[in-house]
Scaffold this active site. Structure first.
Site, mmCIF file in Angstrom:
data_model
loop_
_atom_site.group_PDB
_atom_site.id
_atom_site.type_symbol
_atom_site.label_atom_id
_atom_site.label_comp_id
_atom_site.label_asym_id
_atom_site.label_seq_id
_atom_site.Cartn_x
_atom_site.Cartn_y
_atom_site.Cartn_z
ATOM 1 N N SER A 136 52.209 1.069 -68.066
ATOM 2 C CA SER A 136 53.288 0.166 -68.500
ATOM 3 C C SER A 136 54.181 0.858 -69.511
ATOM 4 O O SER A 136 53.721 1.693 -70.311
ATOM 5 C CB SER A 136 52.708 -1.092 -69.143
ATOM 6 O OG SER A 136 53.754 -1.881 -69.697
ATOM 7 N N TYR A 146 47.683 -4.693 -75.598
ATOM 8 C CA TYR A 146 48.110 -4.403 -74.210
ATOM 9 C C TYR A 146 48.720 -3.000 -74.137
ATOM 10 O O TYR A 146 48.333 -2.190 -73.288
ATOM 11 C CB TYR A 146 49.107 -5.459 -73.735
ATOM 12 C CG TYR A 146 49.681 -5.180 -72.362
ATOM 13 C CD1 TYR A 146 48.887 -5.242 -71.215
ATOM 14 C CD2 TYR A 146 51.031 -4.833 -72.195
ATOM 15 C CE1 TYR A 146 49.406 -4.971 -69.961
ATOM 16 C CE2 TYR A 146 51.556 -4.565 -70.944
ATOM 17 C CZ TYR A 146 50.742 -4.635 -69.833
ATOM 18 O OH TYR A 146 51.260 -4.360 -68.587
HETATM 19 N N1 NAP Z 1 55.362 -7.274 -64.068
HETATM 20 C C1 NAP Z 1 55.697 -6.399 -65.007
HETATM 21 O O1 NAP Z 1 56.785 -6.516 -65.607
HETATM 22 C C2 NAP Z 1 54.786 -5.237 -65.352
HETATM 23 C C3 NAP Z 1 55.292 -4.230 -66.172
HETATM 24 C C4 NAP Z 1 54.493 -3.144 -66.493
HETATM 25 C C5 NAP Z 1 53.204 -3.056 -65.981
HETATM 26 N N2 NAP Z 1 52.719 -4.047 -65.184
HETATM 27 C C6 NAP Z 1 51.349 -3.880 -64.662
HETATM 28 O O2 NAP Z 1 51.377 -3.985 -63.257
HETATM 29 C C7 NAP Z 1 50.080 -4.361 -62.787
HETATM 30 C C8 NAP Z 1 50.230 -5.490 -61.771
HETATM 31 O O3 NAP Z 1 50.721 -6.638 -62.431
HETATM 32 P P1 NAP Z 1 51.857 -7.580 -61.812
HETATM 33 O O4 NAP Z 1 53.056 -7.412 -62.628
HETATM 34 O O5 NAP Z 1 51.947 -7.400 -60.355
HETATM 35 O O6 NAP Z 1 51.273 -9.029 -62.206
HETATM 36 P P2 NAP Z 1 50.393 -10.047 -61.365
HETATM 37 O O7 NAP Z 1 51.220 -10.656 -60.287
HETATM 38 O O8 NAP Z 1 49.784 -10.962 -62.376
HETATM 39 O O9 NAP Z 1 49.289 -9.154 -60.671
HETATM 40 C C9 NAP Z 1 48.070 -8.774 -61.277
HETATM 41 C C10 NAP Z 1 46.990 -8.876 -60.219
HETATM 42 O O10 NAP Z 1 45.799 -8.320 -60.732
HETATM 43 C C11 NAP Z 1 44.721 -9.205 -60.487
HETATM 44 N N3 NAP Z 1 43.755 -9.006 -61.565
HETATM 45 C C12 NAP Z 1 43.973 -9.148 -62.910
HETATM 46 N N4 NAP Z 1 42.854 -8.896 -63.575
HETATM 47 C C13 NAP Z 1 41.906 -8.576 -62.643
HETATM 48 C C14 NAP Z 1 40.544 -8.221 -62.706
HETATM 49 N N5 NAP Z 1 39.870 -8.161 -63.882
HETATM 50 N N6 NAP Z 1 39.878 -7.938 -61.568
HETATM 51 C C15 NAP Z 1 40.520 -8.027 -60.380
HETATM 52 N N7 NAP Z 1 41.808 -8.366 -60.234
HETATM 53 C C16 NAP Z 1 42.488 -8.642 -61.377
HETATM 54 C C17 NAP Z 1 45.327 -10.610 -60.445
HETATM 55 O O11 NAP Z 1 44.600 -11.476 -59.601
HETATM 56 P P3 NAP Z 1 43.428 -12.444 -60.165
HETATM 57 O O12 NAP Z 1 43.995 -13.130 -61.376
HETATM 58 O O13 NAP Z 1 43.143 -13.363 -59.021
HETATM 59 O O14 NAP Z 1 42.269 -11.567 -60.472
HETATM 60 C C18 NAP Z 1 46.701 -10.327 -59.842
HETATM 61 O O15 NAP Z 1 46.687 -10.434 -58.429
HETATM 62 C C19 NAP Z 1 49.265 -4.727 -64.030
HETATM 63 O O16 NAP Z 1 48.403 -3.656 -64.344
HETATM 64 C C20 NAP Z 1 50.336 -4.894 -65.086
HETATM 65 O O17 NAP Z 1 49.818 -4.650 -66.389
HETATM 66 C C21 NAP Z 1 53.486 -5.122 -64.856
#
Ligand code: NAP
Length: 242
Positions: A136, A146
């Site tokens: 991130s 985080y």
């Molecule tokens: N969106 C942004 O702006 C952004 C920016 C920088 C980095 N990121 C990173 O991108 C990655 C994906 O996030 P996203 O933005 O796509 O958000 P998201 O839609 O909330 O996706 C996260 C996914 O990870 C799963 N998850 C979370 N904790 C878990 C665990 N302990 N075991 C198994 N599955 C788990 C969640 O499903 P369940 O809750 O069903 O487990 C969800 O499907 C993350 O690492 C996040 O930190 C996102």
């Protein structure tokens, strides 16, 4: 050639876009997550296999292993998120105990999850393969536990790349800026904050899950075989490098 791919947290947002990309390519894709219903819906939609797993839990990760292919070409450590957005009440804990619980939650969700999953499957990773972990921009800008967890992920990746290099396996981090169309923010993103995040980029647009999927696909492709131990920023220029 069909490749075997594991995308953790593949039911929503970035993980779903990554899994869809590989599945469209004809690869054998396994997606994981904690919630069964969205996971199965996503897997059905894109033609992947769903396995429920909490990647912070060593027992759950051990239970995942028999459900994975014997050989894995690509591991995408995507599961994670800002756990402060979902934290519970004090539950009778002291303020310091609450602080420690909430700090650990981000380290577990974003750092331990990737390290544990990689440790569990490392013997199955094949020559010519790749590990791509989702970091991130928070690692560079600072964002409490985080950001610290995502910075730790990039540091851990250096050692991983050193370990896997002799086996012709690369290890890199893709570091997104603000990505729209995910569940990341829950209801914690006000219109003002969203506008500010977009204005902070040079391109004046939010990132999309497909932007991250493209970067992951590149790092896992034959075109990127000499790239390892790197962090690839995908943030519309919000945070630049020299
Ligand atoms: N969106 C942004 O702006 C952004 C920016 C920088 C980095 N990121 C990173 O991108 C990655 C994906 O996030 P996203 O933005 O796509 O958000 P998201 O839609 O909330 O996706 C996260 C996914 O990870 C799963 N998850 C979370 N904790 C878990 C665990 N302990 N075991 C198994 N599955 C788990 C969640 O499903 P369940 O809750 O069903 O487990 C969800 O499907 C993350 O690492 C996040 O930190 C996102």
């Amino acid at each position: 050639m069909t490749r075997a791919i594991l995308v953790t947290g593949g039911a929503t947002g970035i993980g779903l876009a990554v899994a869809r990309h590989f599945a469209r390519n004809g690869d054998e894709v396994v997606v994981t997550g904690r919630r069964q219903a969205p996971l199965e819906a996503a897997a059905k939609e894109i033609g992947a296999r769903a396995v429920v797993c909490d990647h912070t839990d060593p027992e759950a990760v051990a239970r995942l292993l028999p459900q994975l292919p014997d050989r894995l070409d690509v591991l995408v450590n995507n599961a994670g998120g800002q756990t402060d957005f979902r934290r519970s009440g004090a539950d009778g804990l002291t303020p310091l105990e609450v602080f420690a619980r909430d700090f650990r939650a981000n380290l577990d969700a974003n750092l331990l999850s990737a390290a544990l999953t990689t440790k569990a499957v490392e013997d199955r990773l094949t020559a010519g393969g790749a590990v791509v972990s989702i970091g991130s921009i928070a690692a560079d800008k600072g964002s409490g536990s985080y950001g610290a967890a995502k910075a730790g992920l990039a540091s851990w990746n250096l050692d991983l790349a050193r370990q896997l290099g002799p086996r012709d396996i690369t290890a890199n981090v893709v570091s997104p800026g603000y990505i729209a169309d995910t569940e990341f923010f829950g209801d914690h993103l006000t219109p003002e904050r969203r506008a500010h995040l977009i204005e902070s980029t040079m391109l004046g647009r939010p990132g999309r899950p497909d932007d991250i999927a493209g970067a992951v696909a590149f790092l896992a492709s034959p075109a990127a075989r000499d790239i390892t131990a790197q962090v690839l920023n995908v943030n519309g220029g919000e945070h630049g490098t020299r």
